[in-house]
Scaffold this active site. Structure first.
Site, short mmCIF file in Angstrom:
data_model
loop_
_atom_site.label_atom_id
_atom_site.label_comp_id
_atom_site.label_asym_id
_atom_site.label_seq_id
_atom_site.Cartn_x
_atom_site.Cartn_y
_atom_site.Cartn_z
N CYS A 1 38.63 38.16 38.17
CA CYS A 1 39.80 39.04 37.96
C CYS A 1 40.47 38.61 36.67
CB CYS A 1 40.76 38.95 39.14
SG CYS A 1 41.40 37.29 39.48
N CYS B 1 41.44 35.65 31.71
CA CYS B 1 40.53 34.78 32.46
C CYS B 1 39.05 35.10 32.26
CB CYS B 1 40.87 34.82 33.95
SG CYS B 1 42.54 34.26 34.32
N GLY C 1 44.29 38.71 34.50
CA GLY C 1 45.73 38.95 34.48
C GLY C 1 46.07 40.23 33.74
N HIS D 1 39.98 25.86 36.95
CA HIS D 1 39.91 27.13 36.23
C HIS D 1 40.54 26.99 34.84
CE1 HIS D 1 40.15 31.25 35.09
NE2 HIS D 1 41.23 31.60 35.76
#
Length: 461
Positions: free
Chosen positions: A424, A137, A426, A392
């Site tokens: 954040c 991300c 993954g 997103h």
């Protein structure tokens, strides 16, 4: 002692043999040395070798599979933003040293080819290289950071950090089998947890209530709707000409997409409270308090300050620092709470010095946790909404947040000097970058100017 030696090296590197030049510049060098830990930071703006952003644009963000880009090829998303950063600055595309594109879900070689194709569609010559980067991300922000690092290293003077994701074309999933060795390592196992489960873990471990999460989602939609209505996003959005295909007849309708289509202006706490948990029967993560699955792209044009000055380009922002950190994969959403302090410290700043934050709202649980953990003022965070309202598109989000932050900082002017983008990641990571508003590089602002060179070494005298 080491700092003193390093400062003296900086000084000696810039001493000129001419006594007349030395006499007029020695006070400048001495005061740079007196700037303490910020000497390097101050010197870069004075000497024109820091990295600045002169343009940052994004496409609208649209709902995956049912939004405005459901029939748009990925390379047709990237092309408009690459074209915009060149055309709106009148930059010769031949001068670009590299294009780095953050992207996550598409097969690596295919997406790399699509990005190269998009560069050609946008008018870049064959001499300008293109590569992709994938740090989940944070990929879009990583692309911007990679370009900034390359400029600082002297590899080239001008580069583009971009991001791209078509979650319509490339839905999330795992291809092939999983190594059975994963069973003997808990952290490796946790890398395979669905992101929604990590959200539930954060909520449970740190006591983030369902009501807090839903309230954060309502606020995100409210702010995004207000920003859209007031025209704030017009400065950063590049309209995209594309098509909509009727699923029944197959008829194609030409359209131009110019606004985000995932915002729900009328979202209420009551409405969101009716939604059922998605990942656990007794959980609190819902479709309403999670980020939207989206399609979109963004691009950021960076260059050495001296080059921007030579070209007479207005400076939108300054790239100060970047940090990527690792955290427990089972609670990957806490990443910004670790990455933000690291990036801010590297910039020689405190959290209180930051005027605006763009923190990706992957899930309301982790967003609320990070906000509370760092004791941040809610009025400084995602002032124009976040991913729960806007969406997103994984690889594009970092570049999109950078564009949104920089344009908002420009609007606020003197009331806003420093901003942070964070998210954040993954598998258990976090990333953050510190930006400074473009017209804020006060020369030697925290240096004590001296009139004599009595602080210099005997050799330097």
């Amino acid at each position: 002692m080491e700092k003193a030696i390093n400062r003296q090296k900086v000084l000696l590197d810039h001493l000129k043999p001419s006594s007349s030049i030395y006499s007029c510049e020695s006070s400048l060098y001495a005061s740079a040395c007196l700037a303490g830990g910020s000497a390097a930071y101050q010197r870069t703006s004075v000497f024109g070798d820091d990295v600045v952003i002169v343009a940052a644009y994004r496409t609208p963000i649209c709902k995956s599979k049912r939004g405005g880009f459901k029939d748009t090829y990925a390379d047709d998303l990237l092309t408009p933003v690459l074209k915009a950063v060149i055309e709106k600055t009148n930059l010769n595309p031949n001068e670009v040293g590299d294009i780095v594109v953050g992207t996550v879900l598409a097969p690596g070689s295919q997406r790399a080819s699509e990005c190269r194709m998009a560069a050609f569609y946008a008018g870049f010559p064959e001499t300008v290289p293109v590569r992709t980067v994938n740090r989940q991300c944070s990929s879009g922000l990583q692309a911007v950071a990679d370009v900034a690092a390359a400029i600082r290293a002297g590899f080239y003077d001008i580069g583009i950090g971009a991001g791209l994701e078509s979650m319509t074309s490339n839905p999330m999933g795992w291809e092939g089998s999983v190594n059975p060795k994963v069973k003997i390592n808990e952290q490796a196992q946790n890398c395979l947890l669905p992101m929604g489960i990590t959200s539930e873990n954060v909520a449970h471990r740190f006591g983030v209530s369902r009501k807090e999460q839903d309230q954060a989602a309502v606020e995100s939609h409210k702010r995004a709707a207000a920003a859209t209505a007031s025209g704030k996003f017009k400065d950063e959005i590049v309209p995209v000409p594309t098509k909509i295909v009727d699923p029944n007849s197959g008829d194609e309708k030409p359209v131009t997409i110019s606004i985000d289509d995932g915002i729900r202006p009328n979202a209420t706490l009551s409405d969101l409270g009716k939604l059922k948990p998605v990942f656990k029967k007794d959980g609190c993560t819902t479709a309403g308090n999670s980020s939207q699955v989206s399609d979109g792209a963004a691009a950021v044009l960076l260059m050495k300050r001296s080059v921007a000055n030579q070209k007479g380009l207005p400076i939108l922002g300054v790239f100060r620092t970047f940090a990527a950190v690792g955290v427990d994969p089972a609670i990957m959403g806490v990443g910004p709470a670790v990455a933000i302090p690291a990036a801010v410290k590297a910039a020689g700043l405190e959290l209180d010095d930051i005027d605006l934050f763009e923190i990706n709202e992957a899930f309301a649980s982790q967003f609320v946790y990070c906000r509370n953990k760092l004791e941040l003022d809610p009025e400084k965070i995602n002032v124009n909404g976040g991913a729960m309202a806007l969406g997103h598109p994984l690889g594009a989000t970092g570049a999109r947040c950078s564009a949104t932050l920089l344009h908002e900082m420009k609007r606020r002017g003197r009331d806003c000097r420093f901003g942070v983008v964070s998210m954040c990641i993954g598998t258990g990571m976090g990333a953050a970058a510190v930006f400074e508003r473009g017209d804020c590089a006060d020369e030697l602002c925290n240096a004590r100017k001296v009139d004599t060179n009595n602080l210099l070494s005997r050799d330097a005298r």
